[in-house]
Design a protein around this motif. Structure first.
Motif, short mmCIF file in Angstrom:
data_model
loop_
_atom_site.label_atom_id
_atom_site.label_comp_id
_atom_site.label_asym_id
_atom_site.label_seq_id
_atom_site.Cartn_x
_atom_site.Cartn_y
_atom_site.Cartn_z
N THR A 116 16.64 -24.10 14.14
CA THR A 116 17.84 -24.79 14.29
C THR A 116 18.99 -23.95 14.92
O THR A 116 18.77 -22.58 14.98
N SER B 125 18.39 -34.80 12.19
CA SER B 125 17.41 -33.98 11.57
C SER B 125 16.52 -33.45 12.59
O SER B 125 16.20 -32.26 12.68
N LYS B 126 15.96 -34.45 13.45
CA LYS B 126 14.99 -33.97 14.47
C LYS B 126 15.78 -33.58 15.69
O LYS B 126 15.14 -32.37 16.35
N SER C 279 16.60 -29.81 14.70
CA SER C 279 15.99 -29.29 13.80
C SER C 279 16.77 -28.92 12.53
O SER C 279 16.64 -27.76 12.16
N ALA C 280 17.24 -30.04 11.91
CA ALA C 280 18.23 -30.15 10.94
C ALA C 280 17.82 -30.69 9.77
O ALA C 280 19.07 -31.23 9.18
N CYS C 281 16.72 -30.92 9.41
CA CYS C 281 16.36 -31.78 8.55
C CYS C 281 16.93 -31.76 7.22
O CYS C 281 17.16 -32.79 6.46
N GLY C 282 17.07 -30.51 6.68
CA GLY C 282 17.53 -30.24 5.34
C GLY C 282 19.18 -30.76 5.08
O GLY C 282 19.48 -30.76 4.03
N GLY C 283 19.89 -30.77 6.30
CA GLY C 283 21.37 -30.94 6.19
C GLY C 283 21.54 -32.33 5.64
O GLY C 283 22.64 -32.45 4.89
N ARG C 284 20.69 -33.52 5.78
CA ARG C 284 20.57 -34.57 5.38
C ARG C 284 21.82 -35.37 5.92
O ARG C 284 23.13 -35.80 5.11
#
Lengths: 399, 399
Positions: free
Chosen positions: A47, A236-237, A240-245
């Protein structure tokens, strides 16, 4: 008298096809086998530090609810992001959602009642099925084929599938799981259909930046169907921040927007921390994607080349995203993927793939296909392909 | 031929009754009038610094998806939190949700199909209505009354409301919007009903720590109905962390848990940043709530005293949470609350209240009642009560 049972909806809810092999992968790891994960779209790209730092350097004292539509400052900055990618919207067309997932669910709920139908070219992102079950919506798949690289099915196939209950068409562009990048011409075809039949067009553009062949053409740029188009988006993609929601639902349809806002109000607000991250990401330098994209392209080139070098394997060259679907000389992709984890190893290594069956509405389809996410570095992709090549020689269900 | 229209569900979706007066408040502020916000449960208490610092000092490089059930480390720590409050659960009974909101929606979807019914004592948290519309569930309200402080309605009222479609009862304990704290005896009554009729008991315990009269008794502590009870929880109010969007669904019912996990898998994972915050919060010193609770109690005492000193006003003393409902000598609470913002001011100040009508299923109820959230400091509560006392003298719709 009622019974203490799960709802029919709960029973029908599909388990994640991507995650159902996880216990077998865990067992393999416990035996000391290295597992290359090509099964899930969790990028290994870091990220951007400035995105994480924006959260780490935040100095508020109360972690408050944000506006139900998301922070106005973030929505206003997103207008400039969309402008850069050629999409002309106002911040009042943008509603920040809890991941792209919530954008899809809100869209379905706002447009469909129980029993209404949504047409989706298959193979498709498996969770569309899950959200459809939650919303009581019937998914009507139209098959696309590996032989032509999963291009949009012809207009006649859509016409055949449309019924009085059809409410929307969903596309994912570029596509997960096929990597197919829809052309402007294909988008124009979709415009014709939704316009003629008064349907919504849901366009999931999570992978917009990752196009390796040709230009991305957004459904939001279609002229004359502004009321029909709903963009589903996510950070997210992209970062690269998938966990941010953090995602977004974008539409110029005011009635739809205000309905979606009511769903947003019920859940109060999207997550506050990751909105800060999303807002900071818009200030990344214009060349940020160059490097990431170049890396993904190298991986794609390597993966596709290695796959097509294996006897009996066919993998069309995907135009975007970071997925590919390959046809393998096997009897059953579910069995094969489980066998890879349970019984196979090569130099104490194996590879985890997603059986493509989970991406088709028709359970008979995709039985010789697997999805590969190229979210590993070039060395690991090479090693995983060494494993796969060997596995295809050893597999007892070879055809 | 279909039409490009919003779904029936979307039309039926209620707008937030708490937020619908916002444009009038904004207009008042633009005129330079100070507005005391007693209308919304956004605490003014600072989020504990160590909770925010846990996020700020995190050092991961990729903001990844977490497990769909939430981080295992967090779920394991929550076991110790629940143990402290007298609730004995395993981490495998706990699923981390995106706010308490998602726990409620997941619970409804897992237990109910379209047309199924859920009984809720009214007045109730307005968003239960919203989630019910999303899930296609019919809310069957049973009225509780200000005259006895909004105690649990008698068992006969539940018996009368139960039909073959009844699937669950929801309570919020202590209650939003009434502040009522249910006694152990009342919980035992509910146990009897859900046990006899095989119903789920959804217990929303968002305000567990804020009890000023008597002890909190959790539905999870009821013996013999372990399969029936579903706890809906959230860190929002407990740690003044509303924007984190972290909650939990807790149940010992394995079939229900695995169904809810499927809903969780579809939306991939709860927000990563705020899970770090939630996990850190469990290490707050045991006396953390003493100060917060003492502050809320002082506010409650002041608010309730000031209200009951006003002619014709009745406000029962709430046992918990940070809400009170007061009966006012007015014709219509919706009109009155709008009038407060549009036409009234006292020393250039006014007060924003939530009309209680939005918390009742029956549109005829709550027309003389308002909900007040005591989330302001003592000085501001005094000033807001000065405004309200004056407003009740001036209001043309006085009765």
């Amino acid at each position: 008298m009622t019974h203490l049972t799960i709802s029919r909806r709960g029973e029908e809810m599909p388990a994640s096809p991507i995650r159902k092999l996880v216990p077998f992968a865990e067992a393999a790891k416990k035996k000391g086998v290295k597992v290359y994960h090509l099964n899930i779209g969790q990028p290994d790209i870091e990220t951007p530090k400035m995105v994480l730092d924006a959260v780490r350097h935040s100095d508020f004292k109360i972690l408050e609810y944000s506006h139900s539509a998301g922070n106005e400052s973030y929505r206003k900055k997103l207008v400039s992001y969309y402008k850069k990618v050629g999409v002309d919207v106002s911040y009042e067309d943008i509603l920040i959602t809890t991941g792209g997932s919530e954008a899809i669910l809100f869209g379905m709920m706002a447009c469909c009642d129980e029993g209404d139908e949504i047409i989706i070219p298959e193979p498709f992102y498996a969770n569309y099925n899950g959200f459809a079950v939650e919303a009581g919506v019937k998914v009507v798949p139209i098959t696309s084929y590996i032989e032509n690289g999963f291009a949009l099915p012809p207009i006649e196939e859509f016409e055949k599938a449309i019924t009085p209950r059809t409410r929307a068409i969903i596309i994912c562009n570029p596509n997960n799981p096929t990597g197919y990048l829809y052309s402007k011409q294909e988008l124009e075809t979709l415009k014709e259909i939704v316009s003629k039949h008064n349907l919504f067009l849901f366009s999931d553009e999570a992978y917009r930046e990752f196009c390796y062949e040709g230009e991305h053409f957004s459904a939001m740029s279609l002229q004359g169907v502004e009321e029909n188009v709903v963009l589903m988006d996510t950070i997210s993609k992209r970062y690269s921040a998938c966990g941010g929601r953090i995602g977004a639902l974008v539409t110029k349809n005011k009635a739809l927007y205000s309905t979606v806002l009511k769903f947003g109000q019920a859940r109060l607000s999207p997550p506050s921390f990751a909105q800060i991250a999303g807002e900071a990401a818009i200030d990344l330098p214009d060349n940020y994607f160059d490097e990431t994209k170049a890396e993904y392209k190298k991986r794609r080139d390597l993966l596709v080349r290695r796959l097509n070098e294996m006897p009996g394997v066919h993998c069309p060259n995907p135009g975007g995203a970071f997925y590919a679907i390959a046809k393998l000389p096997i009897d059953d992709s579910d069995k094969f993927c489980q066998w890879l984890l349970e019984e196979f190893q090569y130099n104490n290594q194996t590879v985890m793939l997603a059986p493509a069956t989970g991406f088709y509405g028709d359970p008979q389809l995709g039985r010789q296909e697997v999805r590969l996410a190229y979210v590993l570095n070039l060395n690991d992709i090479n090693s995983s392909m060494d494993c796969l090549a060997q596995a295809l020689q050893n597999y007892p269900g070879k055809v």
